[in-house]
Design a protein around this motif. Structure first.
Motif, PDB file in Angstrom:
ATOM      1  N   UNK A   1      -0.459   0.146 -10.624  1.00 17.53           N
ATOM      2  CA  UNK A   1      -1.273  -0.623  -9.670  1.00 17.53           C
ATOM      3  C   UNK A   1      -1.079  -2.138  -9.877  1.00 17.53           C
ATOM      4  N   UNK A   2      -1.129  -2.565 -11.138  1.00 17.70           N
ATOM      5  CA  UNK A   2      -0.965  -4.003 -11.440  1.00 17.70           C
ATOM      6  C   UNK A   2       0.430  -4.474 -11.019  1.00 17.70           C
ATOM      7  N   UNK A   3       1.444  -3.668 -11.337  1.00 13.51           N
ATOM      8  CA  UNK A   3       2.820  -4.045 -10.978  1.00 13.51           C
ATOM      9  C   UNK A   3       2.989  -4.114  -9.466  1.00 13.51           C
TER      10      UNK A   3
ATOM     11  N   UNK B   1      -4.885   8.728 -20.544  1.00 13.83           N
ATOM     12  CA  UNK B   1      -3.455   8.388 -20.576  1.00 13.83           C
ATOM     13  C   UNK B   1      -2.924   8.213 -19.148  1.00 13.83           C
ATOM     14  N   UNK B   2      -3.345   9.141 -18.288  1.00 17.01           N
ATOM     15  CA  UNK B   2      -2.924   9.100 -16.886  1.00 17.01           C
ATOM     16  C   UNK B   2      -3.481   7.851 -16.178  1.00 17.01           C
ATOM     17  N   UNK B   3      -4.755   7.575 -16.415  1.00 15.47           N
ATOM     18  CA  UNK B   3      -5.388   6.430 -15.737  1.00 15.47           C
ATOM     19  C   UNK B   3      -4.761   5.107 -16.199  1.00 15.47           C
ATOM     20  N   UNK B   4      -4.425   5.026 -17.473  1.00 15.90           N
ATOM     21  CA  UNK B   4      -3.754   3.806 -17.968  1.00 15.90           C
ATOM     22  C   UNK B   4      -2.393   3.624 -17.298  1.00 15.90           C
ATOM     23  N   UNK B   5      -1.648   4.723 -17.145  1.00 14.35           N
ATOM     24  CA  UNK B   5      -0.326   4.653 -16.487  1.00 14.35           C
ATOM     25  C   UNK B   5      -0.489   4.243 -15.020  1.00 14.35           C
ATOM     26  N   UNK B   6      -1.468   4.873 -14.344  1.00 12.81           N
ATOM     27  CA  UNK B   6      -1.710   4.571 -12.933  1.00 12.81           C
ATOM     28  C   UNK B   6      -2.151   3.121 -12.764  1.00 12.81           C
TER      29      UNK B   6
ATOM     30  N   UNK C   1       0.831  -1.205   0.000  1.00 12.60           N
ATOM     31  CA  UNK C   1       0.000   0.000   0.000  1.00 12.60           C
ATOM     32  C   UNK C   1       0.871   1.264   0.000  1.00 12.60           C
ATOM     33  N   UNK C   2       1.890   1.260   0.848  1.00 16.25           N
ATOM     34  CA  UNK C   2       2.806   2.414   0.904  1.00 16.25           C
ATOM     35  C   UNK C   2       3.540   2.604  -0.417  1.00 16.25           C
ATOM     36  N   UNK C   3       4.008   1.467  -0.974  1.00 10.13           N
ATOM     37  CA  UNK C   3       4.748   1.550  -2.239  1.00 10.13           C
ATOM     38  C   UNK C   3       3.863   2.045  -3.372  1.00 10.13           C
ATOM     39  N   UNK C   4       2.631   1.541  -3.391  1.00 10.65           N
ATOM     40  CA  UNK C   4       1.693   1.977  -4.428  1.00 10.65           C
ATOM     41  C   UNK C   4       1.435   3.478  -4.297  1.00 10.65           C
ATOM     42  N   UNK C   5       1.245   3.917  -3.059  1.00 10.09           N
ATOM     43  CA  UNK C   5       0.992   5.335  -2.791  1.00 10.09           C
ATOM     44  C   UNK C   5       2.187   6.173  -3.268  1.00 10.09           C
ATOM     45  N   UNK C   6       3.373   5.674  -2.952  1.00  6.30           N
ATOM     46  CA  UNK C   6       4.607   6.367  -3.331  1.00  6.30           C
ATOM     47  C   UNK C   6       4.739   6.499  -4.851  1.00  6.30           C
ATOM     48  N   UNK C   7       4.459   5.395  -5.535  1.00  4.64           N
ATOM     49  CA  UNK C   7       4.591   5.389  -7.001  1.00  4.64           C
ATOM     50  C   UNK C   7       3.528   6.282  -7.646  1.00  4.64           C
ATOM     51  N   UNK C   8       2.320   6.243  -7.088  1.00  6.69           N
ATOM     52  CA  UNK C   8       1.267   7.090  -7.653  1.00  6.69           C
ATOM     53  C   UNK C   8       1.567   8.562  -7.410  1.00  6.69           C
TER      54      UNK C   8
ATOM     55  N   UNK D   1     -12.253  -1.653 -11.400  1.00  4.83           N
ATOM     56  CA  UNK D   1     -12.673  -0.925 -10.204  1.00  4.83           C
ATOM     57  C   UNK D   1     -11.689   0.193  -9.899  1.00  4.83           C
ATOM     58  N   UNK D   2     -10.384  -0.152  -9.994  1.00  4.72           N
ATOM     59  CA  UNK D   2      -9.340   0.844  -9.729  1.00  4.72           C
ATOM     60  C   UNK D   2      -9.480   2.044 -10.660  1.00  4.72           C
ATOM     61  N   UNK D   3      -9.652   1.753 -11.946  1.00  2.30           N
ATOM     62  CA  UNK D   3      -9.762   2.830 -12.939  1.00  2.30           C
ATOM     63  C   UNK D   3     -10.981   3.704 -12.656  1.00  2.30           C
ATOM     64  N   UNK D   4     -12.100   3.045 -12.358  1.00  5.97           N
ATOM     65  CA  UNK D   4     -13.325   3.791 -12.114  1.00  5.97           C
ATOM     66  C   UNK D   4     -13.186   4.684 -10.880  1.00  5.97           C
ATOM     67  N   UNK D   5     -12.595   4.100  -9.804  1.00  2.00           N
ATOM     68  CA  UNK D   5     -12.423   4.867  -8.558  1.00  2.00           C
ATOM     69  C   UNK D   5     -11.488   6.053  -8.774  1.00  2.00           C
ATOM     70  N   UNK D   6     -10.432   5.823  -9.564  1.00  2.00           N
ATOM     71  CA  UNK D   6      -9.479   6.903  -9.829  1.00  2.00           C
ATOM     72  C   UNK D   6     -10.133   8.017 -10.648  1.00  2.00           C
ATOM     73  N   UNK D   7     -10.907   7.599 -11.636  1.00  2.00           N
ATOM     74  CA  UNK D   7     -11.582   8.592 -12.477  1.00  2.00           C
ATOM     75  C   UNK D   7     -12.561   9.420 -11.627  1.00  2.00           C
TER      76      UNK D   7
END
Lengths: 283, 239
Positions: free
Chosen positions: A151-153, A142-147, A59-66, A112-118
């Protein structure tokens, strides 16, 4: 040498060989059981994830990368603090791991991730009264695809897909091997037990086999821990590193447990042997 | 007779130690012989995945390729005042300690665009979060080839929205101060490899950032700012 002496030596050799085979079978059976309880166990993987703090670190790493992505996208750090808190990493990881063990689709669901981010970005745009011209739909996609790719990684475990492939393929053969080795151990023990005229000799040969099995099994964790190889694994992230080290430390703990069981049985057989032997001398 | 009996008992007792040890050696030898062809392959492969040094990932570091805060050394950067006669001088390559990934190399200043950024060697997230980053596949200033620097368009390189031809770019490093002059500004896609050329045999600077400026979300476009070399110590590669 008298005929009875020769006969005794041949018998000793045969029983010695059976003891050796018992030790060998117990050694192989211990390895198979350790693999069954660790490598092939979904619960063991999930326990390792929980015990090493994997979920929190991911969770921390994902937050950091985002946040890093946000720096290139004009989004402040606070935006992702709030957003990542809403993502249930534990559930996502559990589904991801379960998918491998149950042989269903292992693709991480990003919808779900994409929808929540959007949704979160739209709320942010409204809150900050950002000009729609400065938040074009093309760039948002473009941003949501990168994010989503980040997330997947973050939630996938490196090499796990490769290993899981073996887990699925080897599950049935391993089960058959365990049954076969268990049966072989029982048959050898039964031959030793029921074909010896003297009771103390039955336990003596069982002690040899159990002792050999114990020493062979205990050598594995000793060599691995003495080499200190586990903490020297090269993994890019702290979450993966801790998971790997915790996973294999726990795995080798099972070798200690199995060797302790074999040692206990060997000592037990030895004391029964001593008792019977002293009784036989007394008689 | 008693002596023989006690001797036999001793040998019999020793068997409880000797035989399991012999069994253990045999079991491991047979197992090793059986798995040797695969184990050998695995051992070779594992060299890729294991290191011979101790790994200690600090608690404030999530990625081993990104140094934790405070890990990177701050090299002494020569000020513009110190660099008066050295612009035209030559410095031997051997006298420069080549920067390592993540090291702070110096500063990048474009006064006309209000850009005052720390310059790092490497253009990863950590570098771009703290300043602007030099692409490690390019060359360092003074080497006589292409220098490429990236920065975020919402922070350090936001000022490039005011970039114009003829503006001065100053790069202060720990081995000298370099001056360039902006010659061109172009917008291209992020995948357009014609935007840069590392085979050029003359000193030139390319700085790039996302485009358009002040845009929310990622864009596939980049603003490239090209600059020509004006002055600064030349690195003598033959030294």
């Amino acid at each position: 040498m008298s005929d009875s002496g020769k006969k005794f030596n041949i018998k000793s050799l045969i029983y010695g060989f059976l003891s050796f085979m018992l030790g060998f079978v117990l050694f192989l059976l211990s390895i198979c059981l350790v693999l069954r309880l660790t490598f092939f166990s979904q619960d063991f993987m999930l326990d390792s994830m929980a015990n090493t703090g994997y979920y929190e670190m991911v969770k921390d790493e994902l937050c950091d990368k985002l946040k890093n992505l946000g720096h290139a996208s004009g989004l402040p750090d606070e935006f992702f603090d709030d957003f990542v808190d809403d993502i249930d990493i534990v559930e996502v990881e559990r589904n991801y791991v379960s998918a491998f063990y149950t042989d269903v689709s292992t693709l991480v669901d990003t919808d779900t991730f994409k929808q929540e981010l959007m949704d979160a970005i739209n709320v942010y745009i409204d809150e900050k009264n950002i000009d729609k011209e400065k938040a074009k739909e093309e760039n948002l996609g473009y941003f949501i695809d990168e994010a989503s790719s980040i997330y997947v990684k973050s939630v996938t475990v490196s090499f796990f897909s490769i290993l899981a492939n073996y887990i699925n393929k080897l599950d049935s053969p391993l089960r058959m091997t365990e049954i076969g080795l268990g049966a072989a151990a029982l048959i050898i023990a039964a031959i030793i037990f029921f074909t010896n005229r003297y009771v103390h000799r039955r336990y003596r040969y069982l002690t040899y086999g159990l002792g050999g099995g114990f020493l062979s099994v205990i050598v594995i964790p000793i060599v691995v821990f003495a080499s200190g190889i586990i903490p020297k694994v090269n993994l890019t992230t702290r979450s993966l590193y801790n998971l790997f080290v915790g996973y294999f430390n726990s795995m080798f703990m099972y070798f200690w447990i199995f060797s302790a069981i074999l040692l206990f049985l060997a000592v037990l057989c030895f004391f029964v042997y001593r008792t019977k032997y002293l009784k036989a001398i007394g008689d | 007779m008693d002596e023989n009996q006690s001797s036999n008992r001793l040998i019999s007792g020793m068997n409880f130690i000797i035989l399991p040890v012999i069994f253990c050696i045999l079991i491991l030898a047979i197992s090793a012989a059986l798995v040797y062809p695969y184990a050998n392959e695995f051992a070779e492969m594992s060299k890729t995945y294991f290191t011979d040094r101790d790994i200690d990932i600090p608690s404030d570091c999530y990625d081993i390729f990104v140094p934790a805060d405070g890990d990177s050394e701050e090299p002494e950067v020569k000020s513009v005042m110190d660099s008066k006669p050295q612009e035209q001088r030559t410095i031997p390559l051997s006298s420069i300690s080549y920067p390592y990934y993540g090291q702070r190399l110096g500063e990048l200043i474009v006064e006309d665009c209000q850009i005052y950024a720390s310059l790092y060697f490497g253009d990863g997230n950590n570098e771009l979060n703290n300043g602007v980053g030099m692409y490690t596949g390019g060359y360092i200033p003074g080497y006589g080839k292409t220098v490429m620097i990236a920065g975020h368009n919402n922070t350090d390189f936001n000022g490039f929205k005011y970039a114009k031809k003829g503006q001065k770019v100053i790069i202060r490093t720990y081995y000298g101060t370099y001056t360039y002059e902006i010659t061109d500004i172009q917008v291209k896609t992020s995948t357009d490899s014609s935007a840069y050329d590392f085979s050029l045999n003359y000193e030139n600077l390319i700085m790039y950032t996302c485009y358009p400026f002040d845009e929310l979300n990622l864009t596939p476009y980049r603003c490239f700012v090209y600059a020509k070399f004006v002055s600064g110590p030349v690195i003598d590669k033959n030294d």
